[in-house]
Structure formats: structure tokens, C-alpha cells
Enzyme design. Structure first.
Site, short mmCIF file in Angstrom:
data_model
loop_
_atom_site.label_atom_id
_atom_site.label_comp_id
_atom_site.label_asym_id
_atom_site.label_seq_id
_atom_site.Cartn_x
_atom_site.Cartn_y
_atom_site.Cartn_z
N GLU A 160 0.81 -1.23 0.00
CA GLU A 160 0.00 0.00 0.00
C GLU A 160 0.84 1.27 0.00
OE1 GLU A 160 -2.74 -0.65 3.25
OE2 GLU A 160 -3.82 -2.17 2.12
N GLU A 267 -5.82 -10.51 -2.08
CA GLU A 267 -6.64 -10.44 -0.85
C GLU A 267 -8.12 -10.37 -1.21
OE1 GLU A 267 -5.20 -7.24 1.65
OE2 GLU A 267 -3.12 -7.72 1.18
C1 XIL Z 1 -5.56 -7.01 7.69
C2 XIL Z 1 -5.88 -8.29 8.42
O1 XIL Z 1 -7.03 -8.88 7.85
C3 XIL Z 1 -6.07 -8.02 9.87
O2 XIL Z 1 -6.24 -9.24 10.56
C4 XIL Z 1 -4.86 -7.27 10.40
O3 XIL Z 1 -4.99 -6.98 11.71
C5 XIL Z 1 -4.62 -6.00 9.62
O4 XIL Z 1 -4.48 -6.31 8.28
N1 XIL Z 1 -4.94 -4.74 3.26
C6 XIL Z 1 -3.86 -5.54 3.52
C7 XIL Z 1 -3.97 -6.63 4.49
O5 XIL Z 1 -2.82 -5.41 2.88
O6 XIL Z 1 -2.74 -6.94 5.07
C8 XIL Z 1 -5.00 -6.28 5.52
O7 XIL Z 1 -5.17 -7.37 6.40
C9 XIL Z 1 -6.31 -5.92 4.88
C10 XIL Z 1 -6.16 -4.74 4.01
#
Ligand code: XIL
Length: 357
Positions: A160, A267
């Protein structure tokens, strides 16, 4: 520690959740017939994120072993878990996940080495001079990527990096101390030295939603590659609202594909409660959810085989999803709370089979 403080979208999300409020749940699971296991339907790895706690849930383990060929620790391979208050590193949980993947012949994916949203106190309190801060930064990346060397297929090295609205890059502890561009380039080089075989990814979200963000992401990839950074893959998170217009996701994945590097749909989830249309019908949102899961498979499948890194679900069952923290009524996954396939699973499996041919 599993703190909501790291969940930087929760504030925005809270407002959205209020707007979207709870939509009535389906009364009974739809009868959708047999759905082939995703991993056997697909011509590329299909993954899920997981937490150590899942490994003690036989139902989850059974579902993951049946459906998936790849695992990504959801948060226990990130700074939020690994870095201790005194700066020490804790690896018990990521080791257990890595061991489970190994024991079951599953591919392991690592996320994330550098993320603006995670800045442990041990780093914040460190002397700001670039030399000693840089040394600690390198040492973290080296320790973590080095520990899982030969075990992970790939790493989200920088997560990000692009600003929310696509205007430039994010400001972070890392950019402030080591330079906006240099900290990224440096992370890729250090990760490469620590694990020469892992595919090193730049990963971001909303690329299918905000054209300017996709554009800035592409310019950043160009710039990193031009500077010699060993970026080896591009991650498109694909956290999508169920009413996202058809074709936006395919467009983003195709744009990333033009670099010729492996692409990770990294994701994937499709939120019902993040839908922008305030009064959308539940049935329409569920249809949109199924359509978007299928579109993700088709978009990855449209790339040359060597560029299809993996498709990773961010939560296997609805109850496993991080989006529950934003709106408990959301049902963003392809399996329901009991692990039964939803129409979205059927649509995803069918699209995967179509791609496989
Ligand atoms: C989130 C996880 O789902 C949570 O459990 C954690 O506490 C924080 O991160 N974008 C991302 C992921 O790159 O790493 C994130 O995951 C969700 C949004």
C-alpha cells in the site's frame, strides 16, 4: 497483540457501515449443488489467509486442505505480531503456520515486510539518524525474509505505497526516515539478498476502483524497475464492494499484466455492506458478489500462464473475514459460516474451470 489500531480503514469503514446498515440475511443456504474444490478447478494456486487459531479448528483445516493450495498468514507474519516492544522479534506463530504449510504440501506466501500502517513503537522510538534507523530497517527485513528463505513463494515487500486518492505516495515512518522512494527500493534489495528465490511483490488496493491510483501504482512500478529494484510481481488486493461495475477489475489486472511480471490477486473478498448503492437489493448484491469472484478468476486467467501467480481469498468463510470488524452483518467470503459453498463459490469454481479449459 491484535489491535484494531492497525486496521486503518476502520474509521472510513465505520461511516460506510452506518450508511449501508445491516441488510437482512438469507434465511436458508441456497441449493447450489456440487461445487468442485477450488484448488482442483484452478490452473493456478488458490490461497487463503489464515491465523494460527484456525489451525486448531478441524472444520477450518478440513476446508482449507480441500479447497486451497496456498496460505498467507493474515497478520502474524507482519510487524504487528513479530516486533516486540523491546525491538525483539517473535516467530512462534508464523513458524507454526509455515510448518503447517510445509507438512501439508501447501505454498506459503508472506505479507508484509514494509507497510505504512504498521510502525511499531520500537521503531518509532529509535534514533532518527538515517544510518542507525536504516540499519534496524534492513535488519528487520533480513531477519524475517531470511528466516523463511526457501519456504515462501513470494513476499509483499512494500504494501500500500500509493496514497489513498492516487495522488503520489503515502507518507509513513519509513518514508520520513529513509526517503519516500528510497525506503521502497531499499526494501526490495534487502529482501532479495535475504531470500534470492522469493518473488518480491508491490501490493496495493483499490486499483480496480480508483483509476488514478492504478495509474500512480504503474508509474511507481516503472520507477522502481528503472532504478534496478528487484520487483518481481504485482499484487492487486481486490477488496471489492459487491456493486463494483463489471469490467473494472479485469481492466486493472490487465494493466498490471502489461509489465510481464507475475500478478497476484492477493486479498480477494467482495463486501455486501461496502456496496455504494444504499438501497441495493440483497439478491442483487449477492449476484454481484458471485459475478466479481468469477471476474477475478477470469482476469487472472486472461494473463499468460507464467504470469498467474495465485488467487488468494482474504478469509475462507464469512465468519473468518476481517470485514466482520467493520460490519458484523457482512458476508464477503465464498463459504458461509458453516463452510458451505455460497453461490459465489460456485461462480468462482466455474470461472476457474473455464480458465483451465
Ligand atoms: C488485515 C488483516 O485482515 C487483519 O487481521 C490485520 O490486523 C490487519 O491487516 N490490506 C492488507 C492486508 O494489505 O494486510 C490487511 O489485512 C487488509 C487490508
Amino acid at each position: 497483540m491484535r489491535s484494531g489500531a492497525f486496521n486503518r480503514r476502520s474509521v472510513v469503514a465505520g461511516a460506510l457501515a452506518l450508511a449501508a446498515c445491516d441488510r437482512p440475511a438469507r434465511s436458508a443456504p441456497a441449493d447450489i449443488g456440487f461445487v468442485p474444490p477450488l484448488k482442483t478447478a484452478a490452473p493456478f494456486p488458490v490461497g487463503t489467509c489464515l491465523q494460527v487459531a484456525h489451525l486448531d479448528q478441524p472444520d477450518w483445516v478440513n476446508l482449507a486442505l480441500t479447497q486451497c493450495s496456498q496460505l498467507t498468514p493474515e497478520w502474524e507474519m507482519k510487524m504487528e505480531y513479530i516486533v516486540q516492544p523491546d525491538g525483539g522479534l517473535l516467530f512462534d506463530r508464523p513458524d507454526r503456520i509455515a510448518g503447517f504449510a510445509r507438512a501439508n504440501g501447501m505454498r506459503l506466501y508472506g505479507t508484509t515486510l514494509v507497510w505504512y500502517a504498521q510502525k511499531p513503537k520500537a521503531f518509532e522510538q529509535m534514533a532518527a539518524d538515517p544510518a542507525s534507523f536504516g540499519k534496524a530497517y534492513d535488519s528487520y527485513i533480513t531477519s524475517v525474509a531470511g528466516r523463511y528463505r526457501g519456504q515462501v513463494a513470494g513476499w509483499d515487500v512494500v504494501n500500500e505505497a500509493v496514497a489513498e486518492d492516487g495522488n503520489g505516495w503515502r507518507d509513513s515512518l519509513w518514508s520520513q526516515r529513509l526517503g519516500a522512494f528510497d525506503h521502497m527500493k531499499r526494501a526490495f534489495h534487502v529482501a532479495r539478498a535475504a531470500d534470492p528465490d522469493a518473488v518480491l511483490f508491490l501490493n496495493d488496493y483499490n486499483l480496480e476502483i480508483i483509476p488514478k491510483k492504478l495509474d500512480t501504482f504503474q508509474r511507481l512500478v516503472e520507477r522502481l524497475l528503472a532504478a534496478g529494484a528487484p520487483v518481481g510481481g504485482l499484487g492487486c488486493q481486490t477488496h471489492m464492494p459487491a456493486d463494483l461495475a463489471a469490467g473494472s477489475l479485469a481492466k486493472a489486472v490487465a494493466a498490471l499484466g502489461r509489465f510481464g511480471l507475475p500478478v497476484h490477486v492477493s486479498e480477494l473478498d467482495v463486501s455486501l455492506s461496502r456496496a455504494r448503492q444504499r438501497f441495493a437489493r440483497r439478491a442483487d448484491l449477492e449476484a454481484g458478489q458471485a459475478r466479481l469472484y468469477a471476474e477475478a478468476a477470469q482476469a487472472l486467467g486472461a494473463l499468460p500462464a507464467r504470469q498467474r501467480f495465485a488467487l488468494t481469498l482474504w478469509g475462507l468463510r464469512d465468519r473468518d473475514s476481517w470485514l466482520k470488524g467493520e460490519n458484523a452483518a457482512d458476508m464477503p467470503a465464498v463459504f458461509d459460516d458453516q463452510g458451505r459453498p455460497k453461490p459465489a463459490a460456485a461462480a468462482l469454481a466455474a470461472a476457474l474451470q473455464e480458465v483451465r479449459g
